[in-house]
Design a protein around this motif. Structure first.
Motif, mmCIF file in Angstrom:
data_model
loop_
_atom_site.group_PDB
_atom_site.id
_atom_site.type_symbol
_atom_site.label_atom_id
_atom_site.label_comp_id
_atom_site.label_asym_id
_atom_site.label_seq_id
_atom_site.Cartn_x
_atom_site.Cartn_y
_atom_site.Cartn_z
ATOM 1 N N LEU A 26 4.832 -4.227 12.673
ATOM 2 C CA LEU A 26 5.112 -3.722 11.330
ATOM 3 C C LEU A 26 4.483 -2.345 11.165
ATOM 4 O O LEU A 26 3.641 -1.945 11.964
ATOM 5 N N VAL A 27 4.867 -1.638 10.125
ATOM 6 C CA VAL A 27 4.336 -0.298 9.869
ATOM 7 C C VAL A 27 4.141 -0.084 8.376
ATOM 8 O O VAL A 27 4.653 -0.847 7.564
ATOM 9 N N GLY A 152 -3.895 -0.218 -1.763
ATOM 10 C CA GLY A 152 -3.578 -1.303 -0.844
ATOM 11 C C GLY A 152 -2.459 -0.887 0.088
ATOM 12 O O GLY A 152 -2.363 0.274 0.476
ATOM 13 N N LEU A 153 -1.607 -1.825 0.431
ATOM 14 C CA LEU A 153 -0.533 -1.512 1.363
ATOM 15 C C LEU A 153 0.750 -2.223 0.994
ATOM 16 O O LEU A 153 0.737 -3.228 0.292
ATOM 17 N N ARG A 154 1.837 -1.679 1.462
ATOM 18 C CA ARG A 154 3.167 -2.286 1.401
ATOM 19 C C ARG A 154 3.666 -2.300 2.832
ATOM 20 O O ARG A 154 3.679 -1.287 3.506
ATOM 21 N N VAL A 155 4.068 -3.452 3.278
ATOM 22 C CA VAL A 155 4.497 -3.613 4.662
ATOM 23 C C VAL A 155 5.944 -3.185 4.815
ATOM 24 O O VAL A 155 6.775 -3.409 3.940
ATOM 25 N N CYS A 156 6.235 -2.565 5.949
ATOM 26 C CA CYS A 156 7.573 -2.083 6.252
ATOM 27 C C CYS A 156 7.909 -2.555 7.671
ATOM 28 O O CYS A 156 7.022 -2.683 8.513
ATOM 29 N N ARG A 157 9.168 -2.832 7.910
ATOM 30 C CA ARG A 157 9.585 -3.229 9.258
ATOM 31 C C ARG A 157 10.688 -2.280 9.714
ATOM 32 O O ARG A 157 11.645 -2.054 8.983
#
Length: 160
Positions: A26-27, A152-157
């Protein structure tokens, strides 16, 4: 400390996020990807409307009640029920079906803002900011090794 799996991930570094996500294929999204997802096909400053007040019912942002509680120990004014972050999905999704793009916690992006200074991009508003700072186009930055309870973060694929 988390009380449920619905709470946003926050108080992590960009370095930790990038490394852990990489291990799982993931990125973090780029700034362009993040803004596209936030706008959700709308060319207005907020996916809900032109005015900051339009975020009242769709984003967890700093409200007078939270601000007064932090400063004076009592609540006054509009209260969204959350002094800090809210569980993910507490507010309606944007037209793309994504939650908390304009508020709750700001999110790291994969881009460096300035390679010389070493700052990374941060997008979105947070529970500690007013609506004016939660526009789709608003950018801020952070050092990659700094923890902040507002980020925070948001996951991306990646699509292959």
């Amino acid at each position: 400390r988390w009380t449920s799996l619905r709470e946003p991930v926050e108080n992590v570094t960009w370095e930790e996020c990038s490394e852990r996500l990489r291990q799982h294929g993931l990125v973090l999204p780029s700034q362009w990807q993040w803004e596209h997802a936030c706008r959700a096909g709308v060319s207005l400053p907020y996916c809900s409307n032109r005015a900051p007040d339009s975020l009242t019912e769709v984003a967890n942002l700093l409200d007078p009640a939270s601000e007064s509680l932090r400063r004076y120990g009592r609540r006054q004014g509009r209260d969204d029920g959350h002094v800090i972050h809210a569980p993910v999905g507490s507010y309606p999704a944007n037209p793309f079906g994504l939650y908390d793009m304009h508020g709750n916690v700001a999110e790291f992006c994969s881009d460096m803002v300035d390679a010389i200074s070493g700052f990374v991009a941060v997008r979105g508003g947070s529970y500690g900011q007013r609506a004016e700072w939660a526009r789709s186009a608003t950018r801020s930055m952070s050092k990659p090794n700094v923890r902040n309870h507002l980020i925070g973060l948001r996951v991306c694929r990646e699509i292959r």
